[in-house]
Design a protein around this motif. Sequence first.
Motif, PDB file in Angstrom:
ATOM      1  N   ALA A 210       0.823  -1.217   0.000  1.00 44.55           N
ATOM      2  CA  ALA A 210       0.000   0.000   0.000  1.00 44.55           C
ATOM      3  C   ALA A 210       0.852   1.259   0.000  1.00 44.55           C
ATOM      4  O   ALA A 210       0.393   2.327  -0.400  1.00 44.55           O
ATOM      5  CB  ALA A 210      -0.911   0.000   1.227  1.00 44.55           C
ATOM      6  N   ARG A 211       2.085   1.144   0.457  1.00 42.34           N
ATOM      7  CA  ARG A 211       2.916   2.344   0.634  1.00 42.34           C
ATOM      8  C   ARG A 211       4.385   1.926   0.777  1.00 42.34           C
ATOM      9  O   ARG A 211       4.674   0.734   0.919  1.00 42.34           O
ATOM     10  CB  ARG A 211       2.479   3.109   1.879  1.00 42.34           C
ATOM     11  CG  ARG A 211       2.524   2.264   3.138  1.00 42.34           C
ATOM     12  CD  ARG A 211       1.977   3.011   4.323  1.00 42.34           C
ATOM     13  NE  ARG A 211       0.543   3.240   4.245  1.00 42.34           N
ATOM     14  CZ  ARG A 211      -0.401   2.316   4.457  1.00 42.34           C
ATOM     15  NH1 ARG A 211      -0.058   1.064   4.753  1.00 42.34           N
ATOM     16  NH2 ARG A 211      -1.672   2.602   4.374  1.00 42.34           N
ATOM     17  N   ILE A 212       5.273   2.910   0.773  1.00 40.39           N
ATOM     18  CA  ILE A 212       6.695   2.632   1.012  1.00 40.39           C
ATOM     19  C   ILE A 212       6.828   1.948   2.368  1.00 40.39           C
ATOM     20  O   ILE A 212       6.222   2.380   3.349  1.00 40.39           O
ATOM     21  CB  ILE A 212       7.512   3.932   1.019  1.00 40.39           C
ATOM     22  CG1 ILE A 212       7.488   4.594  -0.363  1.00 40.39           C
ATOM     23  CG2 ILE A 212       8.959   3.667   1.448  1.00 40.39           C
ATOM     24  CD1 ILE A 212       8.144   5.960  -0.379  1.00 40.39           C
ATOM     25  N   THR A 213       7.616   0.890   2.414  1.00 45.65           N
ATOM     26  CA  THR A 213       7.800   0.148   3.670  1.00 45.65           C
ATOM     27  C   THR A 213       9.300  -0.002   3.917  1.00 45.65           C
ATOM     28  O   THR A 213      10.052  -0.338   3.003  1.00 45.65           O
ATOM     29  CB  THR A 213       7.119  -1.236   3.557  1.00 45.65           C
ATOM     30  OG1 THR A 213       5.731  -1.013   3.248  1.00 45.65           O
ATOM     31  CG2 THR A 213       7.218  -2.016   4.852  1.00 45.65           C
ATOM     32  N   TRP A 214       9.706   0.272   5.143  1.00 48.34           N
ATOM     33  CA  TRP A 214      11.130   0.217   5.497  1.00 48.34           C
ATOM     34  C   TRP A 214      11.330  -0.705   6.692  1.00 48.34           C
ATOM     35  O   TRP A 214      10.487  -0.737   7.590  1.00 48.34           O
ATOM     36  CB  TRP A 214      11.681   1.533   6.008  1.00 48.34           C
ATOM     37  CG  TRP A 214      11.415   2.801   5.303  1.00 48.34           C
ATOM     38  CD1 TRP A 214      10.218   3.350   5.036  1.00 48.34           C
ATOM     39  CD2 TRP A 214      12.400   3.717   4.817  1.00 48.34           C
ATOM     40  NE1 TRP A 214      10.392   4.556   4.419  1.00 48.34           N
ATOM     41  CE2 TRP A 214      11.710   4.808   4.271  1.00 48.34           C
ATOM     42  CE3 TRP A 214      13.801   3.711   4.813  1.00 48.34           C
ATOM     43  CZ2 TRP A 214      12.371   5.895   3.719  1.00 48.34           C
ATOM     44  CZ3 TRP A 214      14.453   4.788   4.265  1.00 48.34           C
ATOM     45  CH2 TRP A 214      13.753   5.866   3.710  1.00 48.34           C
ATOM     46  N   ASP A 215      12.451  -1.394   6.708  1.00 50.06           N
ATOM     47  CA  ASP A 215      12.971  -1.880   7.983  1.00 50.06           C
ATOM     48  C   ASP A 215      14.399  -1.352   8.101  1.00 50.06           C
ATOM     49  O   ASP A 215      14.779  -0.441   7.359  1.00 50.06           O
ATOM     50  CB  ASP A 215      12.853  -3.410   8.130  1.00 50.06           C
ATOM     51  CG  ASP A 215      13.802  -4.170   7.225  1.00 50.06           C
ATOM     52  OD1 ASP A 215      14.590  -3.527   6.495  1.00 50.06           O
ATOM     53  OD2 ASP A 215      13.762  -5.412   7.235  1.00 50.06           O
ATOM     54  N   GLU A 216      15.191  -1.919   8.996  1.00 55.67           N
ATOM     55  CA  GLU A 216      16.518  -1.343   9.209  1.00 55.67           C
ATOM     56  C   GLU A 216      17.495  -1.705   8.085  1.00 55.67           C
ATOM     57  O   GLU A 216      18.566  -1.114   7.986  1.00 55.67           O
ATOM     58  CB  GLU A 216      17.079  -1.744  10.591  1.00 55.67           C
ATOM     59  CG  GLU A 216      17.325  -3.224  10.835  1.00 55.67           C
ATOM     60  CD  GLU A 216      16.046  -4.061  10.997  1.00 55.67           C
ATOM     61  OE1 GLU A 216      16.179  -5.294  10.973  1.00 55.67           O
ATOM     62  OE2 GLU A 216      14.941  -3.497  11.124  1.00 55.67           O
ATOM     63  N   ARG A 217      17.111  -2.638   7.178  1.00 57.53           N
ATOM     64  CA  ARG A 217      18.059  -3.071   6.141  1.00 57.53           C
ATOM     65  C   ARG A 217      17.678  -2.667   4.723  1.00 57.53           C
ATOM     66  O   ARG A 217      18.510  -2.702   3.819  1.00 57.53           O
ATOM     67  CB  ARG A 217      18.225  -4.585   6.207  1.00 57.53           C
ATOM     68  CG  ARG A 217      19.073  -5.007   7.404  1.00 57.53           C
ATOM     69  CD  ARG A 217      18.825  -6.460   7.749  1.00 57.53           C
ATOM     70  NE  ARG A 217      19.234  -7.373   6.718  1.00 57.53           N
ATOM     71  CZ  ARG A 217      18.675  -8.570   6.510  1.00 57.53           C
ATOM     72  NH1 ARG A 217      17.694  -8.994   7.257  1.00 57.53           N
ATOM     73  NH2 ARG A 217      19.123  -9.357   5.561  1.00 57.53           N
ATOM     74  N   CYS A 218      16.427  -2.363   4.484  1.00 61.28           N
ATOM     75  CA  CYS A 218      16.041  -1.987   3.112  1.00 61.28           C
ATOM     76  C   CYS A 218      14.750  -1.167   3.129  1.00 61.28           C
ATOM     77  O   CYS A 218      14.057  -1.105   4.137  1.00 61.28           O
ATOM     78  CB  CYS A 218      15.861  -3.211   2.219  1.00 61.28           C
ATOM     79  SG  CYS A 218      14.454  -4.254   2.628  1.00 61.28           S
ATOM     80  N   TYR A 219      14.489  -0.526   1.992  1.00 63.41           N
ATOM     81  CA  TYR A 219      13.174   0.087   1.784  1.00 63.41           C
ATOM     82  C   TYR A 219      12.549  -0.505   0.523  1.00 63.41           C
ATOM     83  O   TYR A 219      13.255  -0.952  -0.387  1.00 63.41           O
ATOM     84  CB  TYR A 219      13.259   1.617   1.706  1.00 63.41           C
ATOM     85  CG  TYR A 219      14.204   2.183   0.670  1.00 63.41           C
ATOM     86  CD1 TYR A 219      13.871   2.224  -0.686  1.00 63.41           C
ATOM     87  CD2 TYR A 219      15.448   2.705   1.043  1.00 63.41           C
ATOM     88  CE1 TYR A 219      14.732   2.767  -1.636  1.00 63.41           C
ATOM     89  CE2 TYR A 219      16.317   3.252   0.106  1.00 63.41           C
ATOM     90  CZ  TYR A 219      15.950   3.280  -1.228  1.00 63.41           C
ATOM     91  OH  TYR A 219      16.808   3.799  -2.156  1.00 63.41           O
ATOM     92  N   LEU A 220      11.234  -0.534   0.502  1.00 65.16           N
ATOM     93  CA  LEU A 220      10.482  -1.096  -0.619  1.00 65.16           C
ATOM     94  C   LEU A 220       9.567  -0.009  -1.171  1.00 65.16           C
ATOM     95  O   LEU A 220       8.807   0.594  -0.413  1.00 65.16           O
ATOM     96  CB  LEU A 220       9.623  -2.276  -0.155  1.00 65.16           C
ATOM     97  CG  LEU A 220      10.346  -3.323   0.699  1.00 65.16           C
ATOM     98  CD1 LEU A 220       9.357  -4.365   1.202  1.00 65.16           C
ATOM     99  CD2 LEU A 220      11.445  -3.990  -0.112  1.00 65.16           C
ATOM    100  N   VAL A 221       9.660   0.225  -2.471  1.00 69.76           N
ATOM    101  CA  VAL A 221       8.838   1.269  -3.083  1.00 69.76           C
ATOM    102  C   VAL A 221       7.882   0.605  -4.067  1.00 69.76           C
ATOM    103  O   VAL A 221       8.323   0.062  -5.090  1.00 69.76           O
ATOM    104  CB  VAL A 221       9.723   2.314  -3.813  1.00 69.76           C
ATOM    105  CG1 VAL A 221       8.863   3.438  -4.374  1.00 69.76           C
ATOM    106  CG2 VAL A 221      10.793   2.863  -2.889  1.00 69.76           C
ATOM    107  N   PRO A 222       6.566   0.614  -3.764  1.00 70.95           N
ATOM    108  CA  PRO A 222       5.610  -0.007  -4.688  1.00 70.95           C
ATOM    109  C   PRO A 222       5.253   0.947  -5.818  1.00 70.95           C
ATOM    110  O   PRO A 222       4.737   2.030  -5.576  1.00 70.95           O
ATOM    111  CB  PRO A 222       4.385  -0.253  -3.780  1.00 70.95           C
ATOM    112  CG  PRO A 222       4.478   0.785  -2.715  1.00 70.95           C
ATOM    113  CD  PRO A 222       5.917   1.173  -2.558  1.00 70.95           C
TER     114      PRO A 222
END
Length: 374
Positions: free
Chosen positions: A245-257
């Motif tokens: 649904a949206r940009i999602t981050w954790d401490e190792r990567c980000y995901l851009v849909p």
Amino acid sequence: MRKVGANDILVIGAGVIGAAIARELSARGASVSILDARTPGSGATQASGGMLAPYTEAGEGGPLLELGARSLGLFDRFIGQLQQDAGIPVGYERTGTLHVAREDASLAHFAETAGELGQLGIEAQLLDTAAARAAEPNLAPDIFGGLLITTQGIVAAPSLTRALVMAAQRAGATLLEPARVQRIRAEGDGVRVDTTQGSIAAGTVVLAAGAWAGQVTVEGADAAPPVKPVRGQLLHLGWTAQQLARITWDERCYLVPWRDGTLLVGATVEDAGFDERNTVGGVRQLFEAVCDLLPLAWNATLLSARVGLRPGSPDPLPIIGWSSAVPRLMYATGHYRNGVLLAPLTAQVVADAVLDGTADPALALTSPARFGRL
Ligand code: GLY
């Protein structure tokens, strides 16, 4: 190479920053030429995830947060006007960002951030496990909370840059034959630029060459512009499951849909000089990170691996302002992780300075003079 008029403005660099400046100057009636060593947008911009996330990227806040928040506030109008001027759509949405936590310490930090943002009037929700899962059902089982910052967003950086160049050209700007700039010096009331394809005289020059700005000799300056390439590798995945649904981050990567259903996974942060290669090590790091965050990624298609060189400056701020060595040379570089976010504000303050002679308060933060005589 076309001759640039002695009073014209030459913008060096056709990434998102140079393109935004060229468009702003030409929209305000200036005569503008754009010069890049490659086709527009083929430097860091082509790899960019297009995240508009000042409240995340500015870390502890301070002046970078101030600049980023101000630029984010310009985006709705900037994109609306640009789509009209260029006549092409630009993918842009403010669907927010979700940061996920795996440990108590992260959640405690998120609670602190949510409080600080709340005081600034920025909506940020602290999510428990159930709420984080409701926000993003495909998260790994060890995620137990998150922080949702609703105002942050995404813009498709390649289509943004294409539209900026197109709008600039429609307003009369000229894209010169590719050449790499080697040297810039004062000449009369203007500026002379030596390139691999010959020499150009212009009234004013804006150096917006991203990571490559540091390779340009500015005559009379103490040193080259202090910009260093910081490599970022990314993965572009064909995503077969329900889109995030949206940009999602954790401490190792980000995901851009992205709107086309694909997913961008970023990014490494590497000191590798001007080496624009994807490496096995970088790609492996991203594969592991995305699969740990979204187990369904094991079944995604690898469409491509991307790489870009961010223009890093010695401190967290970009370098925007007049040169002390060459009077009609304006710097607009060193935007590091925030070129796309800061493009509207950079274009506005540069155009104000170049065309109206005014100094926006932002220039007090970004002045090249903080690094000596540049
Ligand atoms: N803005 C995200 C990055 O530079 O990786």
